[in-house]
Design an enzyme around this catalytic site. Sequence first.
Site: not given
Length: 389
Positions: A200, A72, A292, A296, A384
């Site tokens: 998200y 990704h 979550p 991480k 991220y």
Amino acid sequence: MKTQVAIIGAGPSGLLLGQLLYQNGIDNVILERKSGEYVLSRIRAGVLEHTTVQGLEKAGAAERMHREGLVHEGVELVFNHQHIRVDFEKEIGKHVVVYGQTEVTRDLMDARAATGGITVYEAQDVALHDIDGNQPYVTYTHNGETHRLDCDFIAGCDGFHGVSRQSIPADVLKTYERVYPFGWLGLLSDTPPVSEELIYAKHPNGFALCSQRSTTRSRYYLQVPLSDTVEDWSDERFWAELKNRLPPAYAARLITGPSLEKSIAPLRSFVSEPMRYHALFLAGDAAHIVPPTGAKGLNLAAGDVQCLADAFADYYGNGSSAGIDGYSERCMKRVWAAERFSWYMTKLLHTFPDGDEFEEKMQQAEFNQLKLTEHAAKLLAENYVGLPY
């Protein structure tokens, strides 16, 4: 039985540590309270940071991940149907790999079996002894018999409820905790993902996440009150609410199907310091928990055990204790950075039951920063994809 490092816990962090130690010629034994089948049955996240991928490569357990994992190069954020995509490759030249934690665990189990490493499953009544002395050891029962494992060091990779952190005197530990007033309801289904990348989404009804395990298996999440139970959410209700929280274009192409698994996970931020007490070293959830939202949890654990493996390699290979002496301080810098990022993502994307219009405006302003400011997007990408361990 005697070994150099006794590892408590055969989840991905304990298994990864065992493989990294093996690669450095350091003998180790893993003790696990549950069966191997139970460990593999646990459904967990699957976004692997750049440094976690490197750790699996060093452990000799990355072949299938490279073959089947999904690269990704970015992530999409939706704020009340406003979109932005953070392009990891453009911002920092790195990416993440989506590969289920269950598969990571399976690969590490297979790699350990190939090396002949000892893992004792269903080890009951595990107790740590003399951890503040020169001859630490672990006792446990297996098949009704009591066993003793002598060692130089103990690595506590046995999670939040494990025996390792509980073995440290209470007056030594300092803990920090934030419990969030909601949970995540997760649904696993054999349906194609609604998007090639993670989504998200922030919605007045609450947060939603569209994730995946493969090109044919999806994992979706909804923010729900802590008072809800899995029984409150039929598959039909789940899919209807997920569609409601997604932008119309995504909702229209969402493919639904029967759930393979559903569960509700509460969200908390938790840190325990220090991560070393004499011969005992904590790693992963034994020392820290993150929401979550920032993906991480597994990655922090992988960073811990890579740091710990380096420290043990320096100790046994070079006779230097600098790595083990600095282990806690070194890990804590990354731990608190990940805690901050996970807290930030949670605050940005969730609907808080006690929130007001001011907080809503602050969330919108933060989202606008990501949309309009390259520096903000780059900072999110760096965190991220993962900071160096």
